[in-house]
Enzyme design. Sequence first.
Site, PDB file in Angstrom:
ATOM      1  N   GLU A  40      35.441  36.707  43.618  1.00 29.08           N
ATOM      2  CA  GLU A  40      33.807  36.935  43.443  1.00 29.08           C
ATOM      3  C   GLU A  40      33.465  35.532  44.235  1.00 29.08           C
ATOM      4  O   GLU A  40      32.380  35.376  44.898  1.00 29.08           O
ATOM      5  CB  GLU A  40      33.580  36.565  41.970  1.00 29.08           C
ATOM      6  CG  GLU A  40      33.968  37.750  41.224  1.00 29.08           C
ATOM      7  CD  GLU A  40      34.005  37.118  39.510  1.00 29.08           C
ATOM      8  OE1 GLU A  40      34.287  38.179  38.760  1.00 29.08           O
ATOM      9  OE2 GLU A  40      34.250  36.140  39.402  1.00 29.08           O
ATOM     10  N   ASP A  92      32.091  47.630  35.264  1.00 30.80           N
ATOM     11  CA  ASP A  92      32.484  48.652  34.509  1.00 30.80           C
ATOM     12  C   ASP A  92      31.637  48.775  33.344  1.00 30.80           C
ATOM     13  O   ASP A  92      30.990  48.047  32.451  1.00 30.80           O
ATOM     14  CB  ASP A  92      33.975  48.232  33.812  1.00 30.80           C
ATOM     15  CG  ASP A  92      34.261  47.087  33.218  1.00 30.80           C
ATOM     16  OD1 ASP A  92      34.231  46.095  33.933  1.00 30.80           O
ATOM     17  OD2 ASP A  92      34.146  46.973  31.877  1.00 30.80           O
TER      18      ASP A  92
END
Lengths: 264, 264
Positions: free
Chosen positions: A35, A222
């Site tokens: 990230e 998700d």
Amino acid sequence: MAPHDGKSVMEEFMASETEKRPISTIVIIIAMQTEALPLVNKFQLSEDPNPTFPKGVPWVRYHGIYKDLNINIIWLGNDSVFGVNSVGTVSASLVTYASIQVLKPDLIINAGTAGGFKAKGACIGDVFLASDIAFHDRRIPIPVFDLYGVGLQQAFSTPNLLKELSLKVGKLSTGDSLDMSPEDEASIIANDATIKDMEGAAIAYVVDLLEVPAIFIKAVTDIVDGDKPTVVEFRQNLAAVTAELDQAVTQVVDFINGKSLSEL
Amino acid sequence: MAPHDGKSVMEEFMASETEKRPISTIVIIIAMQTEALPLVNKFQLSEDPNPTFPKGVPWVRYHGIYKDLNINIIWLGNDSVFGVNSVGTVSASLVTYASIQVLKPDLIINAGTAGGFKAKGACIGDVFLASDIAFHDRRIPIPVFDLYGVGLQQAFSTPNLLKELSLKVGKLSTGDSLDMSPEDEASIIANDATIKDMEGAAIAYVVDLLEVPAIFIKAVTDIVDGDKPTVVEFRQNLAAVTAELDQAVTQVVDFINGKSLSEL
């Protein structure tokens, strides 16, 4: 991050002056290297050659000047024993505390990926700005201790930023597990959360103690209440969603540039 | 607390010299005021009039000289919003980090009450010295991340102290909930734990990062695998068991006095 009781008039005055001058130093706390690195490149930051933090801790600081901002990205680093990203609330709280002590930021941004609940309107790739942040795995069933365990905090209010950028707003719930037990689920529902991460509430706790404004930008990798196992979906979407996250963080930083806290 | 790889010869030498000289400064980290105050009185410590820690944090330092030791008891303090003791891993990790930075202790003692498992031989009022410490509420079902989540650490080895004092030895498992979910229970069994607390593994993580030896003294207030609800039993026994805990901590401190780390 509402003002605390017991502040002196001078402290209130200083705080309001801080809110009026342009934001200068920001700390962006990111748990995973995947990230962090695209943003390090985007802002052309370089790794600090001098140790910012005590010997032994895995935290990595990237810093540099981007437009009018002194930007520090603090990645939680790799655990020295296991070699994996040092995710979770203990690591995140320590980094937040140490970063505030050393770097004295005007604003903290916690950026990262999260699970989302489709029942609350989250889709893969959505980027959320968290309005409220709480824990879902600190069950202490004694009156008042129960509320301390939940540890509800509010993010710094940024109405103009929200008006300008197309980010969704939702409540964030934090726990140290990637999966979700039935007890976690009950607490997440009680927290009215749309997104679920592993660091946010710990960071919110520390910035509240030390009175540093903070915002939380979370991109959904998700769907927790979906058909696919979290781990499979998380891995499948991590790269693509990280690109969405990094784009959003860049937009937020560009919006922040030249503005004071009270203009956000 | 095994030596880390990558140490220079000079660092190894300095570490071995530290192990040979008498222990001078100790930090005793205690979560609850009920557990801390009898020891504060016993060692005739006084609350630090100067702020040891940054403005805003609730942590309270009591210090003084007891025999040849510079003793600091750090109580996690009352949460500024809810007024209850700031229990749990986030608070404990922050206090450990800050105490090491400011006070540079030779040894850290984490003292507190714990739940015990009768199936593993624990009884109400037993005082344990933890041999191993791990988390039971950080489930990350990805290879290697799973081990990081468990975060197994060993306490500093004190064979002579164990020979001298009548303390039981057992493995400690830490989580942020006072209760125990089925998922927690499975992890506690996997950790082979005899006792369960809410701070130990977080403290063990930080002392491992910063290479400070630490021991963990835990007195059993409630039997987790018994018939009575944890909260009821915890409240019923807290005062009496705290007396056992304080007696054990005093014995440990008396044993430590005048000795080096390698003599423990």
